[in-house]
Design a protein around this motif. Structure first.
Motif, PDB file in Angstrom:
ATOM      1  N   ASP A   1      21.529  -6.965 -10.233  1.00  0.00           N
ATOM      2  CA  ASP A   1      20.721  -8.187 -10.248  1.00  0.00           C
ATOM      3  C   ASP A   1      19.267  -7.822  -9.956  1.00  0.00           C
ATOM      4  OD1 ASP A   1      20.037 -10.842 -10.244  1.00  0.00           O
ATOM      5  OD2 ASP A   1      20.443 -11.085  -8.111  1.00  0.00           O
ATOM      6  N   SER A   2      18.342  -8.439 -10.682  1.00  0.00           N
ATOM      7  CA  SER A   2      16.927  -8.097 -10.529  1.00  0.00           C
ATOM      8  C   SER A   2      16.443  -8.397  -9.108  1.00  0.00           C
ATOM      9  CB  SER A   2      16.083  -8.861 -11.545  1.00  0.00           C
ATOM     10  OG  SER A   2      16.272 -10.259 -11.379  1.00  0.00           O
ATOM     11  N   ALA A   3      16.941  -9.471  -8.499  1.00  0.00           N
ATOM     12  CA  ALA A   3      16.543  -9.804  -7.120  1.00  0.00           C
ATOM     13  C   ALA A   3      17.046  -8.740  -6.154  1.00  0.00           C
ATOM     14  CB  ALA A   3      17.093 -11.176  -6.733  1.00  0.00           C
ATOM     15  N   GLU A   4      18.264  -8.218  -6.406  1.00  0.00           N
ATOM     16  CA  GLU A   4      18.806  -7.164  -5.541  1.00  0.00           C
ATOM     17  C   GLU A   4      17.990  -5.888  -5.687  1.00  0.00           C
ATOM     18  OE1 GLU A   4      21.083  -5.899  -2.553  1.00  0.00           O
ATOM     19  OE2 GLU A   4      21.235  -7.893  -3.445  1.00  0.00           O
ATOM     20  N   ASP A   5      17.559  -5.590  -6.928  1.00  0.00           N
ATOM     21  CA  ASP A   5      16.714  -4.423  -7.158  1.00  0.00           C
ATOM     22  C   ASP A   5      15.415  -4.539  -6.364  1.00  0.00           C
ATOM     23  OD1 ASP A   5      18.401  -3.097  -8.769  1.00  0.00           O
ATOM     24  OD2 ASP A   5      17.493  -3.688 -10.662  1.00  0.00           O
ATOM     25  N   LEU A   6      14.854  -5.740  -6.327  1.00  0.00           N
ATOM     26  CA  LEU A   6      13.599  -5.972  -5.621  1.00  0.00           C
ATOM     27  C   LEU A   6      13.756  -5.728  -4.120  1.00  0.00           C
ATOM     28  CD1 LEU A   6      10.719  -6.901  -6.292  1.00  0.00           C
ATOM     29  CD2 LEU A   6      11.412  -9.216  -5.695  1.00  0.00           C
TER      30      LEU A   6
ATOM     31  N   ASN B   1      15.796  -3.588  -2.731  1.00  0.00           N
ATOM     32  CA  ASN B   1      16.031  -2.175  -2.436  1.00  0.00           C
ATOM     33  C   ASN B   1      14.870  -1.283  -2.844  1.00  0.00           C
ATOM     34  OD1 ASN B   1      18.590  -2.772  -1.474  1.00  0.00           O
ATOM     35  ND2 ASN B   1      19.520  -2.615  -3.504  1.00  0.00           N
ATOM     36  N   GLU B   2      13.858  -1.850  -3.472  1.00  0.00           N
ATOM     37  CA  GLU B   2      12.781  -1.039  -4.024  1.00  0.00           C
ATOM     38  C   GLU B   2      11.471  -1.296  -3.280  1.00  0.00           C
ATOM     39  OE1 GLU B   2      10.694  -0.209  -8.405  1.00  0.00           O
ATOM     40  OE2 GLU B   2      12.271  -1.704  -8.165  1.00  0.00           O
ATOM     41  N   VAL B   3      10.696  -0.212  -3.091  1.00  0.00           N
ATOM     42  CA  VAL B   3       9.348  -0.332  -2.538  1.00  0.00           C
ATOM     43  C   VAL B   3       8.378  -0.376  -3.716  1.00  0.00           C
ATOM     44  CG1 VAL B   3       7.568   0.738  -1.118  1.00  0.00           C
ATOM     45  CG2 VAL B   3       9.954   0.894  -0.428  1.00  0.00           C
ATOM     46  N   LEU B   4       7.720  -1.513  -3.898  1.00  0.00           N
ATOM     47  CA  LEU B   4       6.768  -1.667  -4.995  1.00  0.00           C
ATOM     48  C   LEU B   4       5.402  -1.142  -4.569  1.00  0.00           C
ATOM     49  CD1 LEU B   4       7.729  -5.292  -6.078  1.00  0.00           C
ATOM     50  CD2 LEU B   4       8.559  -3.152  -7.030  1.00  0.00           C
ATOM     51  N   GLN B   5       4.658  -0.599  -5.523  1.00  0.00           N
ATOM     52  CA  GLN B   5       3.347  -0.023  -5.210  1.00  0.00           C
ATOM     53  C   GLN B   5       2.329  -0.504  -6.242  1.00  0.00           C
ATOM     54  OE1 GLN B   5       2.214   4.378  -5.631  1.00  0.00           O
ATOM     55  NE2 GLN B   5       2.667   4.232  -3.462  1.00  0.00           N
ATOM     56  N   PHE B   6       1.165  -0.924  -5.781  1.00  0.00           N
ATOM     57  CA  PHE B   6       0.100  -1.302  -6.705  1.00  0.00           C
ATOM     58  C   PHE B   6      -1.232  -0.766  -6.190  1.00  0.00           C
ATOM     59  CE2 PHE B   6       0.902  -4.804  -3.798  1.00  0.00           C
ATOM     60  CZ  PHE B   6      -0.361  -5.133  -3.321  1.00  0.00           C
ATOM     61  N   ASN B   7      -2.159  -0.559  -7.142  1.00  0.00           N
ATOM     62  CA  ASN B   7      -3.458   0.037  -6.819  1.00  0.00           C
ATOM     63  C   ASN B   7      -4.401  -1.002  -6.230  1.00  0.00           C
ATOM     64  OD1 ASN B   7      -2.621   2.500  -7.909  1.00  0.00           O
ATOM     65  ND2 ASN B   7      -3.244   1.898  -9.964  1.00  0.00           N
ATOM     66  N   THR B   8      -5.176  -0.557  -5.246  1.00  0.00           N
ATOM     67  CA  THR B   8      -6.172  -1.432  -4.621  1.00  0.00           C
ATOM     68  C   THR B   8      -7.297  -0.560  -4.090  1.00  0.00           C
ATOM     69  OG1 THR B   8      -6.494  -3.132  -2.945  1.00  0.00           O
ATOM     70  CG2 THR B   8      -4.997  -1.354  -2.383  1.00  0.00           C
ATOM     71  N   ASN B   9      -8.267  -1.150  -3.441  1.00  0.00           N
ATOM     72  CA  ASN B   9      -9.365  -0.399  -2.822  1.00  0.00           C
ATOM     73  C   ASN B   9      -9.289  -0.537  -1.310  1.00  0.00           C
ATOM     74  OD1 ASN B   9     -10.270   0.315  -5.289  1.00  0.00           O
ATOM     75  ND2 ASN B   9     -12.066  -1.014  -5.315  1.00  0.00           N
ATOM     76  N   CYS B  10      -9.691   0.526  -0.607  1.00  0.00           N
ATOM     77  CA  CYS B  10      -9.666   0.526   0.858  1.00  0.00           C
ATOM     78  C   CYS B  10     -10.669  -0.503   1.380  1.00  0.00           C
ATOM     79  CB  CYS B  10     -10.002   1.918   1.378  1.00  0.00           C
ATOM     80  SG  CYS B  10     -10.212   1.990   3.170  1.00  0.00           S
TER      81      CYS B  10
ATOM     82  N   ASN C   1       1.744  -0.468  -0.525  1.00  0.00           N
ATOM     83  CA  ASN C   1       3.197  -0.535  -0.688  1.00  0.00           C
ATOM     84  C   ASN C   1       3.684  -1.910  -0.247  1.00  0.00           C
ATOM     85  OD1 ASN C   1       3.381   2.161  -1.524  1.00  0.00           O
ATOM     86  ND2 ASN C   1       3.353   2.868   0.590  1.00  0.00           N
ATOM     87  N   MET C   2       4.661  -2.442  -0.985  1.00  0.00           N
ATOM     88  CA  MET C   2       5.169  -3.789  -0.697  1.00  0.00           C
ATOM     89  C   MET C   2       6.686  -3.744  -0.682  1.00  0.00           C
ATOM     90  SD  MET C   2       4.136  -7.315  -2.627  1.00  0.00           S
ATOM     91  CE  MET C   2       4.997  -6.967  -4.145  1.00  0.00           C
ATOM     92  N   LYS C   3       7.322  -4.341   0.333  1.00  0.00           N
ATOM     93  CA  LYS C   3       8.779  -4.303   0.471  1.00  0.00           C
ATOM     94  C   LYS C   3       9.287  -5.657   0.918  1.00  0.00           C
ATOM     95  CE  LYS C   3      12.723  -1.843   1.067  1.00  0.00           C
ATOM     96  NZ  LYS C   3      13.683  -2.927   1.166  1.00  0.00           N
ATOM     97  N   LEU C   4      10.351  -6.116   0.276  1.00  0.00           N
ATOM     98  CA  LEU C   4      11.014  -7.370   0.653  1.00  0.00           C
ATOM     99  C   LEU C   4      12.069  -7.054   1.710  1.00  0.00           C
ATOM    100  CD1 LEU C   4      10.949 -10.381  -0.262  1.00  0.00           C
ATOM    101  CD2 LEU C   4      12.885  -9.859  -1.729  1.00  0.00           C
TER     102      LEU C   4
ATOM    103  N   GLU D   1      13.733 -14.099   4.463  1.00  0.00           N
ATOM    104  CA  GLU D   1      13.102 -12.928   3.854  1.00  0.00           C
ATOM    105  C   GLU D   1      11.591 -12.968   4.046  1.00  0.00           C
ATOM    106  OE1 GLU D   1      16.019 -11.569   0.216  1.00  0.00           O
ATOM    107  OE2 GLU D   1      14.452 -13.040  -0.180  1.00  0.00           O
ATOM    108  N   VAL D   2      11.011 -11.774   4.302  1.00  0.00           N
ATOM    109  CA  VAL D   2       9.558 -11.652   4.405  1.00  0.00           C
ATOM    110  C   VAL D   2       9.109 -10.481   3.537  1.00  0.00           C
ATOM    111  CG1 VAL D   2       9.445 -12.618   6.727  1.00  0.00           C
ATOM    112  CG2 VAL D   2       9.664 -10.157   6.435  1.00  0.00           C
TER     113      VAL D   2
END
Length: 355
Positions: free
Chosen positions: A183-188, A190-199, A209-212, A220-221
């Motif tokens: 399930d896509s929600a279950e994948d989310l 278990n997965e650490v998402l990463q996106f580019n940003t500036n300091c 890094n973003m984690k549910l 859930e947070v």
């Protein structure tokens, strides 16, 4: 003989089993390592340009040195915990093993192998730079990062999805064929998402890094963390992963024991904090969303007060500074459990939590 087994954990990697065998009769000895966890979902490829590293090389990993067109195929050596120099020494020992027989039967081939052994030995002295590659479809090989948790400029780690042929070689073909799409929600979750940003401090490119995360008996947070490799700035923030509750939440804790400081706290962006005994109130939005302990939140409040620009430099007045120092002292007494107080969290969105 006796085989000894040791279950140990390599920092920033995983648990492994180190086995050691020694024979008292002929003095033969041998060491091996095996992964103590499950096979990861992805393979791993390490590209290294530095000698002084510890290496975990499993038996299914392939090692390469492109500059010499040299390759150690998978399943030709047992798993080992060693260094780059140790892998080169093992390769030299393997090539030298049958040289006396080759010199007697095919001297030309033996001379070429002698020349190649000389090149391998020169690598250890690093007269010229070279690249060492470990490609492990099982994902259980590892190269030490001496700068962890910071980024290592001499090491490139790439994770890839193994091919059906590699899975079959590892004996995982049936497992992957029978695997049902998750399930896509279950994948989310278990997965650490990463996106580019500036300091936010030096404006250099950085990754967030973003984690549910599911908090037990709550909701859930989303935890977001940014780490800048340029200036070392680190920050983390918490957002609610659910909807706004129908009713607001007001939580009052009477701090009576030092053990209360270890309670987990989720403070959302809409939550205000009040400590009546200190006549202190922290408004909504201050400090942002945080998932920490009560002690950690009180420490953040103390840092916020200490760094107040109106108490520093020419703009400060002795009376204000004395009052703030008195406030910090009382806050420190509450943190150490010397003073009893009430800690009140008021969140109109109902997204805050106290363990």
């Amino acid at each position: 003989g006796v085989t000894r087994l040791l279950l140990t954990r390599i920092p920033f990697f995983k648990e492994i089993i180190v086995s050691s065998f020694a024979c008292d009769s002929c003095s033969w000895s041998n060491t091996e390592i095996q992964s103590a966890g499950r096979v990861p979902e992805q393979g791993v490829r390490h590209i290294l340009a530095d000698m002084n590293r510890e290496v975990v090389k499993t038996d299914c990993a392939m090692a390469q040195i492109p500059e010499l067109d040299f390759e150690i195929p998978a399943f030709t050596q047992k798993g080992v915990l060693t260094t780059i120099e140790g892998i080169i020494d093992r390769a030299v020992a393997g090539l030298e093993q049958d040289q006396p027989v080759r010199r007697a039967t095919d001297e030309e081939v033996a001379n070429k192998i002698d020349e190649f052994i000389g090149k391998l030995k020169q690598l250890k002295e690093v007269h010229s730079p070279f690249t060492f590659i470990i490609d492990d479809p099982s994902g259980n090989s590892f190269v030490e990062n001496p700068h962890a948790p910071r980024k290592d400029d001499a090491l490139v780690v790439t994770h890839y999805r193994r091919t059906p042929q590699q899975a079959a070689l590892l004996g995982l073909e049936g497992e992957e064929l029978d695997e049902k799409p998750a399930d896509s929600a279950e994948d989310l979750r278990n997965e650490v998402l990463q996106f580019n940003t500036n300091c936010p401090e030096c404006n250099a490119p950085a990754n967030t890094n973003m984690k549910l995360v599911q908090i037990p008996r709550f909701k859930e947070v989303i935890i977001m963390a940014t780490n800048c490799d340029s200036c070392g700035h680190r920050t983390n923030e918490v957002k609610s992963g659910g909807a706004i509750e129908p009713q607001g939440t007001r939580i009052t804790l009477r701090i009576t024991d030092p053990s209360d400081m270890t309670r987990d706290i989720l403070k959302s962006e809409t939550c205000s904090v009040e400590i009546p005994e200190l006549e202190f109130e922290l408004g909504m939005g201050a400090l942002g969303g945080k998932f920490t302990t009560l002690e950690g939140l009180l420490k953040d409040i103390r840092d916020l007060v200490e760094r107040n620009p109106f108490t520093l430099g020419d703009s400060s007045t002795p009376s204000k500074t004395e009052k703030l120092q008195e406030f910090i002292g009382k806050l420190h007494e509450i943190t150490e459990g010397k003073t009893k107080a009430h800690f009140i969290m008021d969140d109109p969105a109902g997204n805050s939590y106290l363990q």
